[in-house]
Each structure stands twice: as structure tokens, then as C-alpha cells.
Design a protein around this motif. Structure first.
Motif, short mmCIF file in Angstrom:
data_model
loop_
_atom_site.label_atom_id
_atom_site.label_comp_id
_atom_site.label_asym_id
_atom_site.label_seq_id
_atom_site.Cartn_x
_atom_site.Cartn_y
_atom_site.Cartn_z
N GLU A 167 0.84 -1.20 0.00
CA GLU A 167 0.00 0.00 0.00
C GLU A 167 0.88 1.26 0.00
O GLU A 167 0.59 2.23 -0.70
CB GLU A 167 -0.93 -0.02 1.22
N TRP A 168 1.96 1.22 0.79
CA TRP A 168 2.90 2.36 0.83
C TRP A 168 3.54 2.58 -0.55
O TRP A 168 3.64 3.72 -1.01
CB TRP A 168 3.97 2.07 1.88
N ILE A 169 3.93 1.51 -1.20
CA ILE A 169 4.56 1.64 -2.52
C ILE A 169 3.59 2.23 -3.53
O ILE A 169 3.96 3.07 -4.35
CB ILE A 169 5.10 0.26 -2.99
N MET A 170 2.33 1.84 -3.45
CA MET A 170 1.36 2.31 -4.42
C MET A 170 0.79 3.69 -4.08
O MET A 170 0.13 4.31 -4.93
CB MET A 170 0.21 1.30 -4.56
N ALA A 171 1.03 4.18 -2.86
CA ALA A 171 0.50 5.48 -2.45
C ALA A 171 1.11 6.59 -3.29
O ALA A 171 2.30 6.58 -3.57
CB ALA A 171 0.78 5.72 -0.97
N GLU A 172 0.29 7.55 -3.67
CA GLU A 172 0.76 8.69 -4.47
C GLU A 172 1.65 9.61 -3.64
O GLU A 172 2.66 10.09 -4.09
CB GLU A 172 -0.45 9.47 -5.00
N GLU A 173 1.23 9.89 -2.42
CA GLU A 173 1.98 10.81 -1.56
C GLU A 173 2.09 10.25 -0.16
O GLU A 173 1.18 9.59 0.31
CB GLU A 173 1.26 12.16 -1.47
N GLY A 174 3.19 10.53 0.49
CA GLY A 174 3.39 10.22 1.90
C GLY A 174 2.69 8.97 2.39
O GLY A 174 2.07 8.25 1.64
N VAL A 175 2.82 8.75 3.66
CA VAL A 175 2.18 7.59 4.26
C VAL A 175 1.85 7.95 5.71
O VAL A 175 2.68 8.47 6.44
CB VAL A 175 3.09 6.34 4.16
N PRO A 176 0.60 7.71 6.12
CA PRO A 176 0.26 7.98 7.52
C PRO A 176 0.89 6.92 8.43
O PRO A 176 1.04 5.76 8.03
CB PRO A 176 -1.27 7.89 7.54
N SER A 177 1.29 7.33 9.63
CA SER A 177 1.94 6.38 10.55
C SER A 177 1.02 5.22 10.92
O SER A 177 1.49 4.15 11.27
CB SER A 177 2.41 7.10 11.81
N GLU A 178 -0.32 5.43 10.78
CA GLU A 178 -1.25 4.34 11.09
C GLU A 178 -1.11 3.17 10.13
O GLU A 178 -1.50 2.05 10.45
CB GLU A 178 -2.71 4.82 11.04
N LEU A 179 -0.53 3.41 8.95
CA LEU A 179 -0.38 2.33 7.98
C LEU A 179 0.67 1.32 8.43
O LEU A 179 0.56 0.14 8.13
CB LEU A 179 0.01 2.90 6.61
N TYR A 180 1.68 1.78 9.17
CA TYR A 180 2.74 0.88 9.59
C TYR A 180 2.20 -0.10 10.62
O TYR A 180 1.74 0.30 11.69
CB TYR A 180 3.92 1.65 10.18
N PRO A 181 2.25 -1.41 10.34
CA PRO A 181 1.68 -2.40 11.27
C PRO A 181 2.65 -2.73 12.40
O PRO A 181 3.32 -3.77 12.38
CB PRO A 181 1.41 -3.60 10.36
N ALA A 182 2.72 -1.84 13.38
CA ALA A 182 3.68 -2.01 14.49
C ALA A 182 3.47 -3.32 15.24
O ALA A 182 4.42 -3.88 15.78
CB ALA A 182 3.56 -0.82 15.45
N GLN A 183 2.24 -3.83 15.23
CA GLN A 183 1.97 -5.08 15.94
C GLN A 183 2.73 -6.25 15.33
O GLN A 183 3.01 -7.24 16.01
CB GLN A 183 0.47 -5.37 16.01
N ALA A 184 3.10 -6.14 14.05
CA ALA A 184 3.85 -7.22 13.39
C ALA A 184 5.24 -7.36 14.01
O ALA A 184 5.80 -8.46 14.01
CB ALA A 184 3.96 -6.95 11.89
N GLU A 185 5.79 -6.27 14.56
CA GLU A 185 7.10 -6.34 15.22
C GLU A 185 7.01 -7.03 16.56
O GLU A 185 8.00 -7.50 17.08
CB GLU A 185 7.68 -4.93 15.43
N GLN A 186 5.81 -7.08 17.12
CA GLN A 186 5.64 -7.63 18.46
C GLN A 186 5.34 -9.12 18.47
O GLN A 186 5.52 -9.77 19.48
CB GLN A 186 4.48 -6.92 19.17
#
Length: 193
Positions: free
Chosen positions: A165-184
Motif C-alpha cells: 500500500e505504501w509503494i502504491m500510495a501517491e503521496e506520503g504515508v500515515p503512521s497508522e499504515l505501519y503495522p507495528a503489531q507485526a514487530e511484536q
């Protein structure tokens, strides 16, 4: 499979690490908490090289400004190219390192360390070595977080879709998109029969 073959078959991890780092950096404006180092800033600086995964001759080199945030870099990502080299700025406690990181071998080059404060030559040498070791330790801690995440079920379930989704986004990326739970979630554990 011997050790050399094993290393060769895992070289893609360097590129994936740099893609993950770029995604995380852009998601949090470079600010991230790193194990054993606390809050640091990791920014992609003014040099970035993207290559096609299967055809290394297809390469885009970006220099100057902030190429990681340019529409041209996003287009290269959308065409399937991956990071092969990037100039990265690391800031911790007001000290700033600059390095070029190559994905294939996770090699550092053109390392610029923070200003040395010691006055005696011996002390300057040890301070420089300490600063280089600190940089290596920060990158190693980031890589451990990446591997921990890469081996978790959250990598395929959450991180890869978010990165797409980040790669396909036209501009920037909201921090909510990053799945921080995947690191946990941690590495998947093989179940015994």
C-alpha cells in the motif's frame, strides 16, 4: 548446501531490510525506538539506488535533495525495483552519523562519525572506534528487529500488505499504515508432530 550457497540464497534479505527501514522511516518521519539505544532518528539521505530484482542492469540512481521522498523513486518501486544502496543518516542524542549502506552484503562505506571531542590522540582514536561500534550496534539492532519481524506471521499477514500500500500510495504515508503489531508477534514457532 554449503555455507557459501546458504549466504548467496539469503542475499535478498539486505534489500528487504532496507525496504522495511525505508517504509518505517517514512511512516514515522524517521523517528523510531531501537532496542538498547532508545529513541533515534533514521533518515534516507541524498543518495539512493534502486535495481530490478532479476535484471541488475535496470538501475535508477537518485542523488541530491531527498530522493526517497521523490515521485521518481516511488515509480521505480512500483516497477518492482528494490533498494540496493542508500545513504542513511542516523541521529542519536544529538550526535549524527552518515553512511552508505549496500544491501547485498550489508556493507558500510563512506561512514562519517559525529565530531570527536577528545583532545589527546590516543583518546581521539578510541572515541572514533567507539562511535563506529555504536553505529554498527544501532544498525545491528535495527536488523535484529527486521529479522524478528520477517520471521513472524505478521510479516506476510500485515507488513507485506502495508508495504504494498505504501509503494502504491501517491503521496506520503500515515503512521497508522505501519503495522507495528507485526514487530511484536515474533517468529513463528514450528509445531512438533
Amino acid at each position: 548446501m554449503d555455507l557459501v550457497d546458504l549466504i548467496e540464497t539469503r542475499r535478498f534479505l539486505g534489500s528487504e531490510f532496507m525496504m522495511w527501514l525505508w517504509f518505517k522511516s517514512e511512516s514515522y518521519d524517521g523517528l523510531m525506538e531501537v532496542a538498547e539505544h532508545g529513541d533515534i532518528e533514521v533518515l534516507f539521505d541524498d543518495a539512493l539506488v534502486l535495481e530490478a530484482y532479476l535484471a541488475e542492469t535496470e538501475r535508477n540512481t537518485f542523488k541530491g535533495g531527498a530522493p526517497a521522498y521523490s515521485p521518481e523513486a516511488k515509480v521505480a518501486l512500483q516497477q518492482g525495483k528494490r533498494v540496493s544502496r542508500a545513504k542513511i543518516r542516523v541521529i542519536k542524542d544529538g550526535r549524527e552519523w552518515l553512511l552508505t549502506l549496500k544491501a547485498e552484503g550489508m556493507d558500510f562505506s563512506s561512514v562519517k562519525i559525529p565530531a570527536v571531542l577528545s583532545r589527546e590522540e590516543d583518546e581521539k582514536f578510541y572515541e572514533r572506534m567507539y562511535l563506529v561500534e555504536e553505529l554498527e550496534d544501532i544498525i545491528a539492532a535495527l536488523y535484529r528487529t527486521f529479522i524478528f519481524t520477517r520471521l513472524s506471521p505478521g510479516w506476510h499477514d500485515a507488513m507485506v500488505p502495508a508495504m504494498k500500500e505504501w509503494i502504491m500510495a501517491e503521496e506520503g504515508v500515515p503512521s497508522e499504515l505501519y503495522p507495528a503489531q507485526a514487530e511484536q508477534s515474533g517468529p513463528a514457532v514450528a509445531k512438533s508432530a
